[in-house]
Design a protein around this motif. Structure first.
Motif, mmCIF file in Angstrom:
data_model
loop_
_atom_site.group_PDB
_atom_site.id
_atom_site.type_symbol
_atom_site.label_atom_id
_atom_site.label_comp_id
_atom_site.label_asym_id
_atom_site.label_seq_id
_atom_site.Cartn_x
_atom_site.Cartn_y
_atom_site.Cartn_z
ATOM 1 N N GLU A 142 -25.501 -29.954 3.127
ATOM 2 C CA GLU A 142 -25.452 -29.393 4.470
ATOM 3 C C GLU A 142 -25.542 -27.864 4.438
ATOM 4 O OE1 GLU A 142 -22.323 -29.834 7.994
ATOM 5 O OE2 GLU A 142 -22.660 -31.682 6.847
ATOM 6 N N GLU A 143 -24.776 -27.289 3.519
ATOM 7 C CA GLU A 143 -24.712 -25.827 3.399
ATOM 8 C C GLU A 143 -26.087 -25.210 3.122
ATOM 9 O OE1 GLU A 143 -21.795 -23.326 0.716
ATOM 10 O OE2 GLU A 143 -21.008 -25.340 1.043
ATOM 11 N N LEU A 144 -26.831 -25.855 2.226
ATOM 12 C CA LEU A 144 -28.118 -25.285 1.807
ATOM 13 C C LEU A 144 -29.304 -25.825 2.593
ATOM 14 C CD1 LEU A 144 -27.669 -25.341 -2.050
ATOM 15 C CD2 LEU A 144 -27.568 -23.372 -0.557
ATOM 16 N N ASN A 145 -29.025 -26.846 3.413
ATOM 17 C CA ASN A 145 -30.096 -27.480 4.166
ATOM 18 C C ASN A 145 -31.239 -27.914 3.230
ATOM 19 O OD1 ASN A 145 -31.277 -28.439 6.457
ATOM 20 N ND2 ASN A 145 -32.266 -26.504 6.991
ATOM 21 N N CYS A 146 -30.832 -28.508 2.111
ATOM 22 C CA CYS A 146 -31.825 -28.945 1.124
ATOM 23 C C CYS A 146 -32.023 -30.471 1.249
ATOM 24 C CB CYS A 146 -31.375 -28.582 -0.273
ATOM 25 S SG CYS A 146 -29.758 -29.239 -0.656
ATOM 26 N N ASP A 147 -32.879 -31.031 0.400
ATOM 27 C CA ASP A 147 -33.188 -32.462 0.530
ATOM 28 C C ASP A 147 -32.338 -33.371 -0.340
ATOM 29 O OD1 ASP A 147 -35.243 -32.044 2.372
ATOM 30 O OD2 ASP A 147 -36.638 -31.506 0.769
#
Lengths: 216, 153
Positions: B24-29
């Motif tokens: 969530e923090e990094l908005n990664c996959d």
């Protein structure tokens, strides 16, 4: 002048020499380097037990652990290069052992079905079949984007049929055959031992590979 | 038996949550946590967030192999850009990238009582590189996970 039989002989010779060399290196690693390291390991264990100084004992223990790890690496490398069970226990056993490693490496489950009685096949034929199946499975891990695959061996009186299926992404066979040397090599390898390798695939419909070899 | 299952899932919770928090923090996959097996040097993926399938649960790599094995053996972070192009070795040597269809990844080591025991990997499926500030966030998350690991076992 027809040069096709000559080309076939040369290709066959190159592949066979290559396989023999791989087998030799695998044997050398397993029987030579591996055994020497094992002798070293048992010797080091004796030395470790005899050492009384705690710091040196711990150092010897670390070295033993490293040796153990190296021996395991050498064994696995030898098996990866050439499956030892292929000659001793046959194609099915070697494939089952490879599939176990394959699932734990790529996370893809492979269902194996063996129908009929396994016939004795020559070393050259069995290593070719093993390599073609290996290439098919590796392609599934690399491109198919699927969680499951299946492999069926059908032993008939005069023919062995192997079917490898997945329900992954699929591809355009003709385009891929021209682009990928791996797919072309599968067909070529089978052709050289008098067998056949046929690839069926459709985008989003998965891939099915049929391998057949006459049994004499 | 039931007690063990409940106990295990309770123990797993902080690690799962940590993975989801990083995601969530990094908005990664994808975020994955690999740990070295207790009975040998092999490394397995135990927890994930943003995963497309359960393949990661079955993937085990040898010490020194794959991203997880390499990070644990060297003790240094490892980045992969534009997979499978410009990689060291073959694409097949990176099973987690193939299983999760990742293009970019950054993996950092996690220590347990001063010994390297795990790897936290963050990845993207799109052509979105992992920035330097994201890399710092991943390193911070790894530190948090180290604390969790040390207090839970």
């Amino acid at each position: 002048m027809n040069t096709q039989p000559l080309k076939k002989n040369i290709s066959s010779y190159i592949i066979q020499t290559h396989e023999e060399e791989i087998k030799r290196i695998a044997m050398e690693l397993h029987e030579g380097v591996g055994q020497s390291l094992y002798s070293l390991f048992t010797g080091m264990q004796l030395i470790e037990k005899a050492i009384e100084q705690p710091a040196m004992k711990s150092y010897a223990g670390d070295m033993n652990q490293l040796l153990e790890k190296t021996i395991q690496e050498i064994r696995l490398l030898a098996v990866e290069l050439h499956p030892p069970t292929l000659t001793t226990l046959g194609l099915i056993s070697a494939m089952k052992s490879y599939i176990k490693l394959y699932t734990s490496t790529y996370g893809i489950e492979v269902e194996v079905e063996n129908l009929g009685v396994e016939s004795q096949i020559s070393d050259r034929d069995s290593i070719t079949l093993f390599r073609v199946c290996q290439e098919a499975l590796v392609n599934i891990a690399r491109y198919a984007d699927t969680m499951k695959a299946s492999i069926i061996f059908k032993w008939k009186k005069s023919r062995l049929l192997i079917m490898i299926k997945d329900s992954g992404k699929g591809f355009e066979v003709e385009t891929a055959m021209n682009k990928s040397s791996g797919l072309a090599a599968m067909s070529e390898r089978m052709h050289l031992i008098g067998g056949k390798c046929t690839i069926f695939s459709k985008i989003d419909k998965g891939t099915s590979i049929e391998i057949s070899l006459p049994l004499y | 038996m039931e007690f063990n299952v409940c106990n295990k899932s309770r123990k797993d919770q902080p690690f799962k949550q940590a993975c989801e928090q990083v995601l969530e923090e990094l908005n990664c996959d994808f975020v994955g946590l690999a740990l070295q097996n207790s009975n040998g040097p092999d490394v397995s993926w135990h927890y994930a967030a943003g995963n497309r399938n359960d393949k990661y649960k079955r993937i085990t790599v040898r010490y020194g192999k794959g991203i997880a094995g390499k990070v644990i053996s060297t003790g240094r972070p490892m980045g992969i850009e534009d997979f499978p192009n410009n990689i060291l070795g073959k694409a097949l040597e990176y099973p987690i990238m193939l299983a999760e269809n990742l293009s970019y990844a950054f993996a950092v080591p996690i220590q347990f009582k001063g010994v390297l025991k795990g790897v936290l990997l963050v990845g993207n499926r799109t052509k979105q590189p992992i920035s330097e500030s994201d890399q710092h966030t991943i390193l911070d998350a790894a530190k948090r996970l180290e604390k969790e690991l040390n207090s839970s076992i």
